[in-house]
Design an enzyme around this catalytic site. Structure first.
Site, PDB file in Angstrom:
ATOM      1  N   HIS A 159       0.830  -1.197   0.000  1.00 59.25           N
ATOM      2  CA  HIS A 159       0.000   0.000   0.000  1.00 59.25           C
ATOM      3  C   HIS A 159       0.869   1.253   0.000  1.00 59.25           C
ATOM      4  CE1 HIS A 159      -3.342   2.702   0.906  1.00 59.25           C
ATOM      5  NE2 HIS A 159      -4.142   1.698   0.582  1.00 59.25           N
ATOM      6  N   HIS A 160       0.431   2.258  -0.767  1.00 56.56           N
ATOM      7  CA  HIS A 160       1.207   3.491  -0.903  1.00 56.56           C
ATOM      8  C   HIS A 160       1.307   4.242   0.421  1.00 56.56           C
ATOM      9  CE1 HIS A 160       3.259   6.599  -2.983  1.00 56.56           C
ATOM     10  NE2 HIS A 160       2.706   6.404  -4.172  1.00 56.56           N
ATOM     11  N   SER A 161       0.427   3.979   1.357  1.00 59.02           N
ATOM     12  CA  SER A 161       0.535   4.605   2.680  1.00 59.02           C
ATOM     13  C   SER A 161       1.713   4.043   3.467  1.00 59.02           C
ATOM     14  CB  SER A 161      -0.754   4.397   3.472  1.00 59.02           C
ATOM     15  OG  SER A 161      -1.001   3.015   3.683  1.00 59.02           O
ATOM     16  N   ASN A 183       6.433   8.569   2.133  1.00 60.23           N
ATOM     17  CA  ASN A 183       6.409   9.137   0.802  1.00 60.23           C
ATOM     18  C   ASN A 183       7.106  10.475   0.820  1.00 60.23           C
ATOM     19  OD1 ASN A 183       4.310   7.305  -0.715  1.00 60.23           O
ATOM     20  ND2 ASN A 183       3.515   7.649   1.335  1.00 60.23           N
TER      21      ASN A 183
END
Length: 457
Positions: free
Chosen positions: A135-137, A306
């Site tokens: 997941h990008h989180s 990120n």
């Protein structure tokens, strides 16, 4: 318990069945020379016995929101996360890409740590594959690629190498990094307030540069509507191929452009041909959203989270001449980099959110019709390992990024360099981007055009 940064929480808030928010990677491997018929089954069994580092044991705690936090899952079911799959016959790359597209279209289970790893057998050429999604989180693409590289070796004879999620023995762990004590968080917050205080003038300039089409703007004109900027479904289609970096480097040197500029010009030419084939090329040039990593600016950055900014690039798809397209792309990217010069990572991240506003509005009913896109396609370039790498005797033969199409952004193009080659991963909405694989042929045609144009042929 670890509080999640707001920039990471946003990927959870934006996720729905139609909008999965995980990044992925497809790797091709050549098995060791002494690999037997049960090699992959035995490898799968060994991976299930791996100790998992805390980053990959994080699971969500509490309701989804901007105050979201992680907690450590002490009772992980590794058989759920690490899976063994097989391709249907005839086991070509075509079947592999089809499987990767299907796997990428399913949501990660929020009641578990947000990642999966698939070993894939059944390729007729003797290779095997692995597909990872996270997941990008939890991780961005740069972080994920760095973790993969750290788990590999340039020595083909090296053994006892852990997978990216593997926890090293206590004797091999580095000591805790000093964080300045309890006042460090206060100092960090004060620094952030100071940086944001200087944001207003830049914010006004960005609004003028990117949204009001001034003569000194990054773009010559706003992004047009296109067949790529429509509502999407959650199903995915994936296409991938790779090109020799020497070909791209020669074009770069001859044209006085960067390697990234040439990559963008390849995409521009391919998209122009693709849209022309459907009689759907807009009169105004397409605009690419080009993420740029800020990790080089973040001295204290770790492996998670990120850290990206966004440059809007004129792809010059209204120009038939490939040399002209490349020159306009180079000029547009240069202006974008100059605009961000001198800003902190926090300021760049905040400013980069402005072009993403239509993506947030797009998830609302009818949102993509109400607000025009600020860009037509996301094109990312994630630098990969420069030398050939191995994992316990298996040679890494290719890395192909699998990324995120967003609402109103039915196609995502992500490229990764590895061992002298540049790999393109094209991730599209299965319903709204027909015949995605044709873009691979158009990428080759586009590079050939650029080679001829810059060599004087």
């Amino acid at each position: 318990m670890a509080i999640m940064p707001v920039t990471d929480s946003m990927f959870l808030l934006a996720e729905s069945r139609e909008h999965p928010m995980h990044v992925g990677g497809l790797q091709l491997w050549k098995p060791p020379a002494d690999a037997g018929p049960d090699y992959l089954a035995e490898l799968h069994h060994r991976l299930l016995a791996t100790e998992v580092r805390s980053l990959f044991r994080r699971r969500l705690r509490g309701p989804i929101g901007l105050g979201q936090a992680w907690r450590i899952d002490d009772d992980m079911d590794l058989e759920y996360h690490i899976r063994l799959s097989a391709l249907p016959r005839p086991g070509r790359v075509r079947e592999l890409l089809e499987l990767a597209g299907r796997l990428h279209g399913s949501l990660l289970d929020r009641h578990r740590p947000l990642w999966e790893y698939h070993l894939i057998e059944g390729m007729t050429d003797g290779r095997f594959a692995s597909y990872t999604k996270v997941h990008h989180s939890l991780l961005d693409g740069v972080s994920a690629l760095r973790l993969l590289a750290k788990s590999l070796s340039t020595d083909p004879d090296a053994r006892e190498l852990l997978p990216p999620w593997g926890e090293p023995p206590a004797s091999e762990k580095k000591g805790p990094r000093a964080n300045g004590g309890p006042l460090a968080g206060i100092r960090g917050a004060a620094k952030a307030v100071g940086e944001l205080a200087g944001l207003a003038p830049a914010l006004w300039q960005t609004a003028n540069d990117l949204f009001r089409e001034q003569s000194a703007s990054t773009l010559a004109s706003p992004a047009p509507r296109s067949m790529l900027n429509v509502p999407i479904t959650g199903a995915r289609r994936f296409a991938a191929d790779q090109w020799d970096m020497d070909r791209i480097r020669k074009v770069s040197k001859a044209a006085g452009a960067t390697l990234n500029d040439v990559m963008l010009a390849m995409c521009s030419g391919a998209l122009r041909r693709y849209l022309l084939s459907y009689d759907a090329l807009p009169e105004r040039p397409l605009v690419a959203g080009v993420p740029v990593s800020l990790r080089a600016r973040k001295k204290d950055s770790g492996d998670s989270g990120n850290a990206v900014g966004l440059i809007l690039c004129n792809l010059a798809t209204d120009q038939a001449d490939p040399a002209t397209r490349l020159a306009e792309i180079h000029a547009s990217m240069t202006r974008g980099k100059e605009f961000y010069a001198g800003m902190s990572p926090l300021q760049i991240t905040a400013l980069s959110a402005l072009p993403l506003i239509p993506l947030a509005v797009g998830v609302l009913p009818g949102g993509t019709k109400v607000m025009s896109p600020r860009f037509n396609v996301l094109i990312s370039n994630v630098p990969g390992p420069p030398r050939r790498l191995y994992w316990n005797g298996a040679e890494l033969d290719g890395i192909y990024p699998v990324s995120i199409p967003y609402e109103g952004q039915a196609l995502n193009i992500t490229v990764t360099s590895y061992a002298g080659r540049l790999a393109f991963g094209l991730t599209g909405c299965r319903r709204t981007v027909p015949h995605l694989q044709r873009l691979l042929g158009y990428l080759e045609d586009s590079l050939t055009e650029l080679e001829k144009a810059t060599s004087g042929v």
